[in-house]
Design a protein around this motif. Structure first.
Motif, PDB file in Angstrom:
ATOM      1  N   LEU A 548      69.717  44.177  78.314  1.00 40.65           N
ATOM      2  CA  LEU A 548      70.035  45.265  77.379  1.00 40.65           C
ATOM      3  C   LEU A 548      68.823  45.678  76.547  1.00 40.65           C
ATOM      4  O   LEU A 548      68.973  46.157  75.424  1.00 40.65           O
ATOM      5  N   PHE A 549      67.628  45.515  77.086  1.00 41.57           N
ATOM      6  CA  PHE A 549      66.432  45.783  76.301  1.00 41.57           C
ATOM      7  C   PHE A 549      66.286  47.262  75.939  1.00 41.57           C
ATOM      8  O   PHE A 549      65.759  47.606  74.877  1.00 41.57           O
ATOM      9  N   SER A 550      66.768  48.099  76.808  1.00 40.25           N
ATOM     10  CA  SER A 550      66.705  49.536  76.470  1.00 40.25           C
ATOM     11  C   SER A 550      67.620  49.868  75.306  1.00 40.25           C
ATOM     12  O   SER A 550      67.397  50.865  74.593  1.00 40.25           O
ATOM     13  N   SER A 551      68.610  49.045  75.076  1.00 39.18           N
ATOM     14  CA  SER A 551      69.568  49.310  73.995  1.00 39.18           C
ATOM     15  C   SER A 551      69.096  48.768  72.651  1.00 39.18           C
ATOM     16  O   SER A 551      69.722  49.056  71.619  1.00 39.18           O
ATOM     17  N   ILE A 552      68.032  47.969  72.648  1.00 41.75           N
ATOM     18  CA  ILE A 552      67.604  47.362  71.380  1.00 41.75           C
ATOM     19  C   ILE A 552      66.277  47.909  70.886  1.00 41.75           C
ATOM     20  O   ILE A 552      65.702  47.382  69.935  1.00 41.75           O
ATOM     21  N   GLU A 553      65.770  48.996  71.500  1.00 40.43           N
ATOM     22  CA  GLU A 553      64.476  49.540  71.055  1.00 40.43           C
ATOM     23  C   GLU A 553      64.514  49.924  69.580  1.00 40.43           C
ATOM     24  O   GLU A 553      63.532  49.760  68.866  1.00 40.43           O
ATOM     25  N   ASP A 554      65.634  50.461  69.127  1.00 39.94           N
ATOM     26  CA  ASP A 554      65.747  50.875  67.731  1.00 39.94           C
ATOM     27  C   ASP A 554      66.427  49.813  66.874  1.00 39.94           C
ATOM     28  O   ASP A 554      66.807  50.071  65.730  1.00 39.94           O
ATOM     29  N   LYS A 555      66.595  48.584  67.439  1.00 44.12           N
ATOM     30  CA  LYS A 555      67.274  47.519  66.702  1.00 44.12           C
ATOM     31  C   LYS A 555      66.389  46.284  66.554  1.00 44.12           C
ATOM     32  O   LYS A 555      66.857  45.200  66.244  1.00 44.12           O
ATOM     33  N   ILE A 556      65.073  46.461  66.757  1.00 46.08           N
ATOM     34  CA  ILE A 556      64.153  45.333  66.703  1.00 46.08           C
ATOM     35  C   ILE A 556      64.105  44.738  65.302  1.00 46.08           C
ATOM     36  O   ILE A 556      64.097  43.512  65.122  1.00 46.08           O
ATOM     37  N   VAL A 557      64.102  45.609  64.285  1.00 47.06           N
ATOM     38  CA  VAL A 557      64.057  45.109  62.908  1.00 47.06           C
ATOM     39  C   VAL A 557      65.304  44.283  62.594  1.00 47.06           C
ATOM     40  O   VAL A 557      65.229  43.222  61.970  1.00 47.06           O
ATOM     41  N   LEU A 558      66.484  44.755  63.069  1.00 46.44           N
ATOM     42  CA  LEU A 558      67.727  44.009  62.854  1.00 46.44           C
ATOM     43  C   LEU A 558      67.652  42.627  63.507  1.00 46.44           C
ATOM     44  O   LEU A 558      68.061  41.618  62.922  1.00 46.44           O
ATOM     45  N   LEU A 559      67.138  42.597  64.725  1.00 52.33           N
ATOM     46  CA  LEU A 559      67.040  41.321  65.442  1.00 52.33           C
ATOM     47  C   LEU A 559      66.104  40.353  64.730  1.00 52.33           C
ATOM     48  O   LEU A 559      66.389  39.162  64.616  1.00 52.33           O
ATOM     49  N   MET A 560      64.975  40.879  64.193  1.00 53.64           N
ATOM     50  CA  MET A 560      64.018  39.990  63.534  1.00 53.64           C
ATOM     51  C   MET A 560      64.512  39.559  62.151  1.00 53.64           C
ATOM     52  O   MET A 560      64.218  38.457  61.696  1.00 53.64           O
TER      53      MET A 560
END
Length: 854
Positions: A548-560
């Protein structure tokens, strides 16, 4: 006949009940049944007097002089009219082809069952016993013995006539005979004797113990356990005798064998019969008991015991009282015990009844366990014997056990047993699920439902999930995690969870479970959204598993923000799916997160993120100063001027010193160490690393007016700079801390250097001498010269074609060879000749040729 058989069945049940009444918790060792069919009819009109057992059939003698051959079920196969009076004994050989019979009127018959040829004789006295040689069928073993007033041996000679020999007489009637291999054992009024027919010697005489008992009322019981062990039972005494070979040195006039009594003990009751059972004994007892209201003894039911013989006693293993017909009328002599060695069958013979005792098998063991409600053990036993099981249905046993557990209220154990018992029977499974629903115990059975190749109807699983969803959110979540999504209608469960979330929208358990349901339904975006909102640890696994890497491009800050370490590791492991530039772009507004990402990238590969090294200088300076200096050391792409500017602005002295030294301004770096850090040890280390004489001079000049610095220099520069240079420059009268210790250390260091030099010199001299000696030994070895060698000057063969003529050859240690006349004159040293070729290599190209020309 039906009534008789029913009566037999009822009385057979009494045998079992009696043994269980005595000790209800101890499992019986034997089971009993009456020998019926033809035997029932025989004993209604006649009475049994004796019986002999063969593996293939039975031979029954009666009081009216008849002999019946029976199969093992008691059916009559043959009938012989032998006499009009009691048959005393029947003997069979091992093959079962020949039979010997004797009767009370003195008749003796030995004949083949299939030929009717044999011996027929009438004696003038009762013949109590007869015994055939075990191998009677074979022509050279046509022998048998009879016992009346004397023991007679009959042998058929080569003329087909019977020869008679008296083996023993004069001690009363012979009451028992047992023949095994070459040994004949018999009993008379005095005791028991053993005769070796091979050596024609009587071996022993075992005397009767209780002489007060009438031998005709309490006869002796004999039984061979094997070819050398005889069991003797008489009255209430049992002896086990072993026939052994005598040592040849002890023989003299004694028999070659002797008997040793290895066990002798008394029993509680009178012995009517004996039989071996492995290393134990089966004993048939005649029992007399005293009544509470009668003075005289009365005859009780006979007992069949299994005992373990010991040297001077015995241990009772089991004991059963047998309700044989007319036992009140029987005497000790009326009972007999015969056994079949091949199948461990024991026949209890009485005048009006024959009972068969068998070792209990696995089916009997399971029956007993079920009767005692030991279901767990019964189920295990049934599973072990599943391949050979005859009567028991393993599933039936298991269901009885489950019902028992449910009745006790042990619902978890009952549900656990369903897995083993119900197996692949879907109908039974569904019935049990509905039963557990009725008693409100669906939770107990839920974790044991089949979920592999065998599956129940989806409605069953959905019913359980709905039940959990009403009462136990955590249990519901556990089932969703453990059950494959194919077991139930996923959409129906999603809808049910959504309905519950309307009433409790922040319930973390329900949200997590909904995310898992979305994952089963391949709606990964919805699941990812919930996981990120909950900051759930499984979000990383979800991304990896379903790409699902294409789905998390704009969610990197949330993940970190959730877990920096896991997020960065995931991003770096999948650079092909999320490029470094894209990650840096997303983290541009969060420099503290950007630093974490770039730092890990740099640790993995110093060159991969080189275009961000300049940017990282400020990030390290701001968020991670301890790693700034290692970064500056390891990076080859970092602009030094920019780094120096940042470090000087922030007054990072150590980093500035490193950058100055790396840029070549070592004197300024040393000055910062001395002035700002005031650390002489670090200054000395810096000077050592640079190994520059001017730096040492600057260091000495700076330290000369600072006593503590002088002490540090005196203690550390001895191996790099001559300490005298420093000592001469110290002003007279300056007070220096620990000067004496420093001077002592300088002297010790100097002495150590001298010792090291001398040691090295000794090692060098020793090695040189050793190598010189080795070279000398090598050069002194002989050199092979043959026709293949050539002169290095004229290139002709070194040896002349005519070996008879005198010739001279010079061979150098370097293995170059010359005719003596081809060598130029000797050099500057008289009498010393050098190889021109090797000498030329030292002087230069072409010199050797010139020398040759000279």
């Amino acid at each position: 006949m039906a009534d008789v058989e029913e009566q037999g069945r009822k009385q057979s049940e009494e045998f079992t009940d009696e043994s269980e009444e005595e000790d209800s918790e101890e499992e019986p060792k034997l089971k009993y049944e009456r020998l019926s069919n033809g035997v029932t009819e025989i004993l209604q009109k006649d009475a049994a007097s004796c019986m002999t057992v063969h593996d293939k059939f039975l031979a029954l003698g009666t009081h009216f002089g008849k002999v019946f051959l029976l199969d093992i079920q008691g059916n009559v196969t043959q009938k012989f009219e032998i006499s009009s009076v009691k048959i005393n004994q029947i003997s069979l050989d091992e093959s079962g082809e020949h039979v010997g019979i004797c009767s009370e009127d003195g008749k003796v018959q030995v004949f083949g069952l299939y030929t009717r040829e044999g011996f027929h004789e009438n004696f003038d006295c009762p013949i109590k016993v007869v015994a055939l040689h075990p191998q009677f069928t074979r022509s050279n073993y046509k022998q048998f013995v009879t016992g009346g007033n004397k023991l007679l041996l009959y042998e058929r000679n080569w003329l087909n006539r019977w020869k008679t020999s008296v083996l023993h007489e004069g001690e009363g009637s012979i009451t028992a005979i047992q023949w095994r291999a070459n040994l004949i054992a018999w009993a008379n009024n005095v005791g028991v004797k053993i005769y070796d027919i091979g050596t024609k010697q009587r071996i022993t005489n075992v005397l009767r113990d209780n002489v007060s008992l009438r031998p005709d009322m309490y006869p002796c019981s004999l039984c061979w356990k094997d070819n050398s062990s005889l069991i003797v039972g008489w009255g209430s005494s049992i002896k086990i005798c072993v026939v052994k070979e005598r040592n040849p040195t002890e023989m003299r006039d004694l028999p070659s064998r002797y008997v040793e009594i290895v066990s002798a003990f008394e029993t509680e009751f009178f012995i009517s019969g004996l039989a071996p059972l492995a290393d134990q004994l089966v004993t048939l007892y005649f029992v007399k008991e005293n009544s509470d209201h009668m003075v005289e003894e009365f005859r009780a039911r006979p007992r069949l015991d299994i005992i373990q013989p010991l040297p001077e006693s015995c241990e009772e293993i089991s004991s059963d009282a047998l309700t044989v017909r007319n036992f009140q009328d029987n005497e000790c002599r009326d009972y007999r015990l015969e056994h079949s060695e091949g199948e461990s069958l024991f026949y209890i013979i009485s005048p009006k009844d024959i009972v068969v005792a068998k070792e209990r098998d696995q089916d009997d063991h399971i029956d007993w366990l079920l009767e005692k409600k030991k279901y767990e053990e019964a189920l295990m036993a049934a599973e072990i014997s599943f391949k050979n099981i005859k009567r028991h249905d393993v599933q039936k046993i298991g269901m009885a056990y489950i019902n028992h557990l449910v009745e006790k209220g042990d619902y978890d154990s009952a549900a656990r047993k369903c897995q083993k018992v119900l197996g692949k029977n879907m109908e039974l499974w569904e019935n049990e699920v509905y039963r557990f629903k009725t008693i409100g115990q669906l939770k107990a059975i839920s974790q044991y439902l089949p979920r592999g190749d065998l599956r129940l109807r989806p409605a069953i699983y959905e019913m359980i999930l709905h039940d959990f969803l009403k009462t136990d959110y955590e249990g519901f979540a556990t089932l969703i995690r453990e059950w494959p999504g194919e077991l139930y209608n996923n959409m129906a469960i999603v809808q049910a969870v959504s309905d519950h979330l309307k009433r409790d929208p922040t319930n973390r358990t329900l949200l997590t479970t909904l995310a898992e349901l979305y994952t089963y339904d391949q709606r990964y975006d919805r699941a990812l959204e919930i996981y990120l909102r909950l900051r759930h640890k499984d979000v990383y696994q979800l991304i990896h598993k379903h790409n699902l890497f294409s789905s998390i491009e704009d969610k990197i800050v949330l993940l970190m923000d959730f877990d920096k370490e896991k997020a960065v590791d995931m991003l770096l492991d999948n650079e092909d799916k999320l490029s470094t530039d894209r990650v840096v772009e997303e983290l541009a507004d969060r420099p503290e997160l950007l630093h974490v990402y770039l730092h890990k990238l740099f640790k993995r590969d110093h060159h991969k993120g080189q275009k961000y090294h300049e940017r990282q200088i400020g990030l390290y300076a701001e968020y991670d100063r301890p790693n700034l200096l290692p970064f500056l050391r390891d990076s080859t792409h970092c602009p030094l001027e920019k780094a120096l500017e940042v470090c000087q602005q922030r007054n990072f002295v150590e980093e500035t010193v490193f950058l100055l030294s790396r840029m070549g301004n070592c004197r300024r770096a040393l000055q910062m160490i001395m002035e700002e850090l005031e650390d002489v040890d670090k200054a000395i280390e810096f000077a050592k690393d640079q190994d520059d004489a001017e730096l040492w001079e600057d260091l000495i000049s700076y330290s000369i007016d600072k006593p503590p610095f002088i002490t540090g220099l005196l203690n550390n520069i001895g191996t790099h700079v001559d300490p005298i240079l420093l000592i001469h420059r110290i002003k007279e009268g300056m007070e220096i801390p620990n000067l004496r210790d420093s001077l002592v250390k300088i002297l010790q260091d100097y002495n150590l250097q001298i010792l090291l030099r001398e040691g090295c010199k000794k090692i060098l001299v020793a090695d040189s001498l050793s190598l010189l000696q080795k070279m000398h030994r090598t050069q002194m070895r002989g050199v092979r010269v043959d026709e293949e060698n050539i002169c290095e000057s004229c290139h002709a063969t070194i040896l002349p074609s005519d070996m008879a003529k005198p010739f001279s050859v010079v061979v150098f240690h370097c293995r170059h060879m010359f005719h003596k006349e081809c060598l130029p004159s000797s050099g500057t040293i008289p009498g010393v000749q050098f190889c021109n070729i090797c000498s030329a290599k030292k002087r230069g190209p072409g010199s050797g040729i010139l020398e040759m020309k000279k």
